[in-house]
Design a protein around this motif. Structure first.
Motif, short mmCIF file in Angstrom:
data_model
loop_
_atom_site.label_atom_id
_atom_site.label_comp_id
_atom_site.label_asym_id
_atom_site.label_seq_id
_atom_site.Cartn_x
_atom_site.Cartn_y
_atom_site.Cartn_z
N GLN A 71 0.83 -1.20 0.00
CA GLN A 71 0.00 0.00 0.00
C GLN A 71 0.87 1.26 0.00
N GLY A 72 1.96 1.24 0.76
CA GLY A 72 2.87 2.38 0.77
C GLY A 72 3.51 2.60 -0.59
N GLN A 73 3.90 1.51 -1.23
CA GLN A 73 4.50 1.63 -2.56
C GLN A 73 3.49 2.10 -3.59
N ALA A 74 2.26 1.61 -3.50
CA ALA A 74 1.22 2.03 -4.44
C ALA A 74 0.93 3.53 -4.30
N LEU A 75 1.01 4.04 -3.08
CA LEU A 75 0.73 5.45 -2.84
C LEU A 75 1.73 6.35 -3.54
N THR A 76 3.00 5.94 -3.57
CA THR A 76 4.05 6.82 -4.09
C THR A 76 4.62 6.38 -5.44
N ALA A 77 4.13 5.26 -6.00
CA ALA A 77 4.63 4.81 -7.31
C ALA A 77 4.37 5.87 -8.36
N LYS A 78 5.33 6.05 -9.24
CA LYS A 78 5.23 7.11 -10.25
C LYS A 78 4.45 6.68 -11.49
N LEU A 79 4.58 5.41 -11.88
CA LEU A 79 3.91 4.93 -13.08
C LEU A 79 2.60 4.25 -12.71
N PRO A 80 1.51 4.57 -13.41
CA PRO A 80 0.21 3.98 -13.09
C PRO A 80 0.21 2.45 -13.14
N ASP A 81 0.94 1.85 -14.10
CA ASP A 81 0.93 0.39 -14.19
C ASP A 81 1.65 -0.24 -13.00
N VAL A 82 2.69 0.42 -12.49
CA VAL A 82 3.37 -0.07 -11.30
C VAL A 82 2.45 0.05 -10.09
N ARG A 83 1.75 1.17 -9.99
CA ARG A 83 0.81 1.36 -8.88
C ARG A 83 -0.26 0.28 -8.90
N GLU A 84 -0.79 -0.02 -10.06
CA GLU A 84 -1.83 -1.05 -10.16
C GLU A 84 -1.26 -2.42 -9.84
N SER A 85 0.00 -2.66 -10.24
CA SER A 85 0.65 -3.94 -9.92
C SER A 85 0.76 -4.13 -8.42
N MET A 86 1.11 -3.06 -7.71
CA MET A 86 1.22 -3.13 -6.25
C MET A 86 -0.15 -3.40 -5.63
N ASN A 87 -1.16 -2.71 -6.12
CA ASN A 87 -2.51 -2.92 -5.59
C ASN A 87 -3.00 -4.34 -5.84
N GLY A 181 7.24 -12.22 -6.39
CA GLY A 181 8.62 -11.77 -6.52
C GLY A 181 9.13 -11.85 -7.94
N ASP A 182 8.84 -12.96 -8.61
CA ASP A 182 9.28 -13.13 -10.00
C ASP A 182 8.62 -12.08 -10.91
N SER A 183 7.35 -11.80 -10.67
CA SER A 183 6.64 -10.81 -11.48
C SER A 183 7.23 -9.42 -11.31
N ALA A 184 7.59 -9.08 -10.08
CA ALA A 184 8.17 -7.76 -9.82
C ALA A 184 9.51 -7.59 -10.54
N MET A 185 10.34 -8.61 -10.49
CA MET A 185 11.64 -8.51 -11.15
C MET A 185 11.48 -8.50 -12.67
N ALA A 186 10.53 -9.28 -13.18
CA ALA A 186 10.29 -9.31 -14.62
C ALA A 186 9.75 -7.98 -15.13
N ALA A 187 9.08 -7.22 -14.24
CA ALA A 187 8.52 -5.93 -14.62
C ALA A 187 9.55 -4.82 -14.60
N GLY A 188 10.81 -5.15 -14.26
CA GLY A 188 11.86 -4.14 -14.28
C GLY A 188 12.49 -3.85 -12.95
N GLY A 189 12.30 -4.73 -11.98
CA GLY A 189 12.89 -4.52 -10.67
C GLY A 189 14.40 -4.58 -10.70
#
Length: 214
Positions: A71-87, A181-189
């Motif tokens: 939730q903290g990461q979603a609040l401050t994520a800069k890219l909408p797709d990253v925010r939605e991924s966190m949610n 975890g794998d999805s986060a790294m594949a998305a550019g982590g």
């Protein structure tokens, strides 16, 4: 309205609502059935029940922290797709939260009294990671889930041999956490620096030590 169009004030209200749902027992309903429902029932001794409850209390607090981080990461994520991924990841983690809470109840135990403090701390860490940059935020998710899988595997070894229900829950959690975890790294982590990884392990160790009994 899609959450990406919400104002900061709107998102803060949503975060407060999510915090209350996370911290108030019985507030969350899993979308998936608990794996424990399909596992064999066993009679545990008092010592075995106490051991299982202590481990599941740690895992429940871990899921509280996961909610706060996402939730903290979603609040401050800069890219909408990253925010939605966190949610999206946070919504999937609600299953784990509910499963652990149900298992604690079945073991005649309760969640940690320290959960509000750990939620606030984890939310702050997640928000900070999001502000630093999305690639680091995603990398933080990847490393967090890696460490979570390691401690879940450790708990699978330490659980009483006959506690098939807790074991079933943890096995499914390992599968889900690895996927996140794998999805986060594949998305550019980005791979985190070693001192950051060490600090995360230290903080997790403190959390596990305190919440097992409190």
């Amino acid at each position: 309205m899609n959450q990406q169009h919400y104002s900061l004030a709107d998102r803060l209200v949503l975060q407060l609502d999510q915090a209350l749902h996370t911290l108030v027992p019985g507030s969350n309903t899993a979308d998936r059935r608990s794996p424990a429902l399909l596992a064999e029932e066993s009679d545990l001794s008092e010592a075995e029940q106490k051991l299982a409850a202590g481990l599941m209390r740690i895992n429940h607090t871990g899921e509280v922290c996961a909610q706060a981080l996402y939730q903290g990461q979603a609040l401050t994520a800069k890219l909408p797709d990253v925010r939605e991924s966190m949610n999206h990841a946070a919504r999937e983690e609600i299953d784990h939260l509910a499963w652990c809470e149900d298992r604690l109840h079945a073991l005649d135990s309760r969640p940690s009294l320290l959960n509000p403090a750990f939620y606030a701390l984890s939310f702050g860490v997640g928000a900070t990671a999001g502000m630093i940059g999305d690639k680091w935020s995603l990398g933080f998710v990847g490393e967090t889930e890696k460490q979570v899988c390691e401690h879940l595997e450790d708990h699978l070894e330490r659980l009483p041999a006959d506690d098939h229900k807790s074991r079933a829950v943890l096995k499914q959690m390992v599968i889900d956490e690895k996927k996140h975890g794998d999805s986060a790294m594949a998305a550019g982590g980005a791979e985190l620096p070693l001192p950051v990884k060490a600090g995360m392990k230290l903080m997790a160790g403190v959390m596990k030590s305190l919440t097992r009994r409190i």
